[in-house]
Design an enzyme around this catalytic site. Sequence first.
Site, PDB file in Angstrom:
ATOM      1  N   ASN A 110      -3.290  -6.421   5.018  1.00 27.93           N
ATOM      2  CA  ASN A 110      -3.458  -7.279   4.071  1.00 27.93           C
ATOM      3  C   ASN A 110      -4.351  -7.779   4.415  1.00 27.93           C
ATOM      4  O   ASN A 110      -4.182  -9.051   6.055  1.00 27.93           O
ATOM      5  CB  ASN A 110      -1.979  -7.718   4.194  1.00 27.93           C
ATOM      6  CG  ASN A 110      -0.603  -6.524   3.972  1.00 27.93           C
ATOM      7  OD1 ASN A 110      -0.674  -6.118   3.276  1.00 27.93           O
ATOM      8  ND2 ASN A 110       0.252  -6.454   4.690  1.00 27.93           N
TER       9      ASN A 110
ATOM     10  N   GLY B  18       3.098   2.153  10.405  1.00 28.58           N
ATOM     11  CA  GLY B  18       2.991   1.432  11.842  1.00 28.58           C
ATOM     12  C   GLY B  18       2.503  -0.447  11.628  1.00 28.58           C
ATOM     13  O   GLY B  18       2.794  -0.832  12.579  1.00 28.58           O
ATOM     14  N   ALA B  19       1.572  -0.856  10.831  1.00 28.81           N
ATOM     15  CA  ALA B  19       1.266  -1.618  10.180  1.00 28.81           C
ATOM     16  C   ALA B  19       0.309  -1.943   8.821  1.00 28.81           C
ATOM     17  O   ALA B  19       0.193  -0.620   8.279  1.00 28.81           O
ATOM     18  CB  ALA B  19      -0.605  -2.250  11.223  1.00 28.81           C
TER      19      ALA B  19
ATOM     20  N   GLU C 112      -9.637   4.320   6.028  1.00 33.01           N
ATOM     21  CA  GLU C 112      -8.955   4.985   6.994  1.00 33.01           C
ATOM     22  C   GLU C 112      -9.338   6.053   8.419  1.00 33.01           C
ATOM     23  O   GLU C 112      -9.647   5.242   9.054  1.00 33.01           O
ATOM     24  CB  GLU C 112      -7.649   5.689   6.876  1.00 33.01           C
ATOM     25  CG  GLU C 112      -6.682   5.082   5.681  1.00 33.01           C
ATOM     26  CD  GLU C 112      -5.860   4.041   6.753  1.00 33.01           C
ATOM     27  OE1 GLU C 112      -6.223   3.666   7.715  1.00 33.01           O
ATOM     28  OE2 GLU C 112      -5.186   2.817   6.392  1.00 33.01           O
TER      29      GLU C 112
ATOM     30  N   GLU D  91      -6.000  -2.223  12.615  1.00 31.59           N
ATOM     31  CA  GLU D  91      -5.726  -3.424  11.300  1.00 31.59           C
ATOM     32  C   GLU D  91      -6.674  -4.605  11.536  1.00 31.59           C
ATOM     33  O   GLU D  91      -7.326  -4.999  10.319  1.00 31.59           O
ATOM     34  CB  GLU D  91      -4.274  -3.598  11.977  1.00 31.59           C
ATOM     35  CG  GLU D  91      -3.327  -2.708  11.165  1.00 31.59           C
ATOM     36  CD  GLU D  91      -3.502  -1.484  11.119  1.00 31.59           C
ATOM     37  OE1 GLU D  91      -3.717  -2.306   9.554  1.00 31.59           O
ATOM     38  OE2 GLU D  91      -3.831  -0.488  10.893  1.00 31.59           O
TER      39      GLU D  91
ATOM     40  N   GLU E 224       1.234  -1.120   0.504  1.00 28.45           N
ATOM     41  CA  GLU E 224       0.629  -0.068  -0.136  1.00 28.45           C
ATOM     42  C   GLU E 224       1.340   1.036  -0.536  1.00 28.45           C
ATOM     43  O   GLU E 224       1.415   1.441   0.570  1.00 28.45           O
ATOM     44  CB  GLU E 224      -0.895   0.295   1.219  1.00 28.45           C
ATOM     45  CG  GLU E 224      -1.909   1.626   1.202  1.00 28.45           C
ATOM     46  CD  GLU E 224      -3.071   1.027   2.363  1.00 28.45           C
ATOM     47  OE1 GLU E 224      -4.038   2.292   2.422  1.00 28.45           O
ATOM     48  OE2 GLU E 224      -2.429   0.354   2.857  1.00 28.45           O
TER      49      GLU E 224
END
Length: 868
Positions: free
Chosen positions: A266, A262-263, A321, A299, A123
């Site tokens: 997926n 940060g993370a 987001e 996430e 991403e």
Amino acid sequence: MASEKHKIFRGDYKEPAFLIPSIDLSVTLHDTQTIVESSLHIIRSGQGNEPLVLDCHKLKTLSIKIDEEELAASRFTLGETQLVIENVPDSFNLRSVVEINPSKNLALEGLYKSEDIFCTQNEPEGFRHITFFPDRPDVMSVYTVKITADKEKYPVLLANGNCTGTGESGASHWAVWHDPFPKPSYLFAIVAGKLGMISGIRKTKSGRSVDCRIYCSPGSESLCEHALASLMKAMAWDEKRFGLEYDLDIYMIAAVDSFNMGAMENKGLNIFNSKYILASKESVTDDDFNGIESVVAHEYFHNWTGNRVTLRDWFQLTLKEGLTVFRDQEFTSDVQSRPVKRIEDVNDLRSIQFVEDAGPNAHPVRPDSYMEINNFYTVTVYDKGAEIFRMIHTIIGEENFQKGMRRYFELFDGKAVTCDDFIHAVESACGIDLTQFTLWNSQSGTPRVFVSGNYNDEKKEFSLTLRQEIPETAGQPGKKFMHIPLSIGLIDESGHDMPLNGSGDSTVLLNLKEEQQEFVFTSIPSFPHLSINRNFSAPVAIIDHKRSMDELIFLFANDSDPFNRWDAGQSAAKKIEKEYVRSLTDALKQPLPESFAAACENLLKDSGADDSFRALALHLPSEELLAQEYEIIDFDALHTARNNLKHDIGIKLEEAFYGLFSSLEDRWNNSAAMRKLALRALSYLTATGKQKYLTLCLDTYFKAGGMTMSIGALTILAESNCSEAGEALNHFYNKWRNERNVIVKWFAVQASSPAAGCLDRVLELENDPAFDIHIPNLVRSLVGSFGRNMVRFHDISGGGYSYMAGRVIGIDSFNPSLSSALAHSFKLYGKTDKVRKPVMKKELERILGSKNLSKNTCEIVENILNYG
């Protein structure tokens, strides 16, 4: 130099000419010669005869076939960023073989190596670094992936979905992973290496068993327990609050040290910056524990808001987001303290996002154009975006919001959609019109609401006049008036909420939709104190020129809304800080207002109040917040004024602060809130400059009992610029220098120091064996922290500007995403004085003139220069 021709515009969106229902990948891992074999099932989506255009990035091409036919070089055009094939069938398989070098991938996009671990970051546009593909979020495919690698060096092979087969061949082994859910290329992931693992089984509400696993470097397994517990908690919360259940048999997280973000969410295989996974009481703070819980939840929540329903294009980024930040904020509010969480979130929003919204890189949450999409992973898209979803929730209520969410998933599960599609789902589910409200998506800037109240004693009425002003921002002149939801309450002289308009409710929601509106409240028996924008119901600046210090102190003591109570205290403190700044200019001693000192003392002694709230309420507004009050910033004066105010409060309330600290000294191991309050008291005591409190702070460091008190005391000592700081810093380094996720704190403390020699110390630290300029966490902790050090970065010598420009140029050559983030250090260029501004301009121009500057950094720097 950038220009309009380099930009991508939202209005130019076209549906993809080709769709790819499925993709088969075979990845044979090698440090320098990884082979990627791809088979794309491609179908034409329209009636035209457009050529096939696939994205790529400097791929070494070994073979290209249509079905079984090898294509001669004359059949296609291959550049560094695109593969173009003319005259293709309407349905076919494109087979390609490429070679890539993960070890030299220092940009950390696509497939790269973090230490000895292969991992990916795709991403927004990393997949084109791996193979040929229409690398855009509205092309969704079912992925089947075979990974082959040396079985001794890389015994664990992971990808999205469920593992459907494994095997060995000589020194190699392989694993096949299949993800049954179509996804865009940015959600593709693989991880391979020697990895430790912890796991747990989560029973879903429908009775399915999900194997939850966290992978990490061997030996760190015990440090993953908190993250695993956070995942389980998030899964249970999402089922209860939103009715959303996980959909695969396995949920995996892999923690790596080298990661730009940060993370990453997926599908089925999250990849995390290890700082958001590894934790123990000794190695991380209470805030770190909370951060891990929040990011793990964020996430996971993306599984539905981002993965199952994804984006049509990157202009819609806030749809996944902003919505998911709202959801993770609600999660934390439900499982911890809702008032404290709200205060912390708004304080961050005002400190960072309000500055962005008033500066050179201001943009709507849904931008109209970009040159480099990586530059739009911003606090505006994330945090202001979350506020927009929160306002919808405030306007329609929890029940209707959940109806809207259910309709959203019913309509768009498995699709790539837009912000307008979400609004449509809510409108259709709830029977409301949000047309005017959608201006929040398209207009940048922080609205200002001017407040005027009048009480008519004869009629027992209180009239409230609200006027909105939408500021012009970079690239967006001429705004329309917005729909601003404002929660208000009225408080009587005894400090009690008044029932409003006969409803008995103490808080009502006003919807400001016109430039100016008057709201009248009847049956108000006495003059009321206005509590406006309760719970920060809208991300606006409230302007009330008639609000006195006495009025703010009254609200600080009596407002039943925790956010507004805190906010009144902050507003009072900011008024005083500004008077302290003025006194420096006039060379006069500014006295500490007795009423404010008394209010602080009352809060100190209020043992019935939440300790975390007390710690937050006693924290003075930062220099970043204070700087927003000025057109031209005197950085030295802001720093000195805040320190002087803190010193005076410490002296005035010394006995109370010491009594509070002493009462908590033997109990702070009991709760995070007690530790936060103890550190707040200690910071005021050391601000007095008295040696006994510096000694007390050093003693606190050595007997801390955990990282929160340890790093808290170390930070206070470093801010005090005393000899005790050196002793504590040396001790911390000797203890933690081999623990990268801990030593970042040591770098950050020193780079944030207000000491005059800070820049020289930063330069020394760059040569420390624990520092590596290729590791983003280390760069953010040292270089990034210095860029946020307002008094030292903006030192009148200009040394900070020169240093940062050099680092931006150097890092841009291998990691443009990190470099462009550092370039934001110059964001206050337009508000600097006549001495600093030409020096900063020279350094910004030096960056722009550097050879092969990336689009990422160029866009940020040009915006800053053009705005200033």
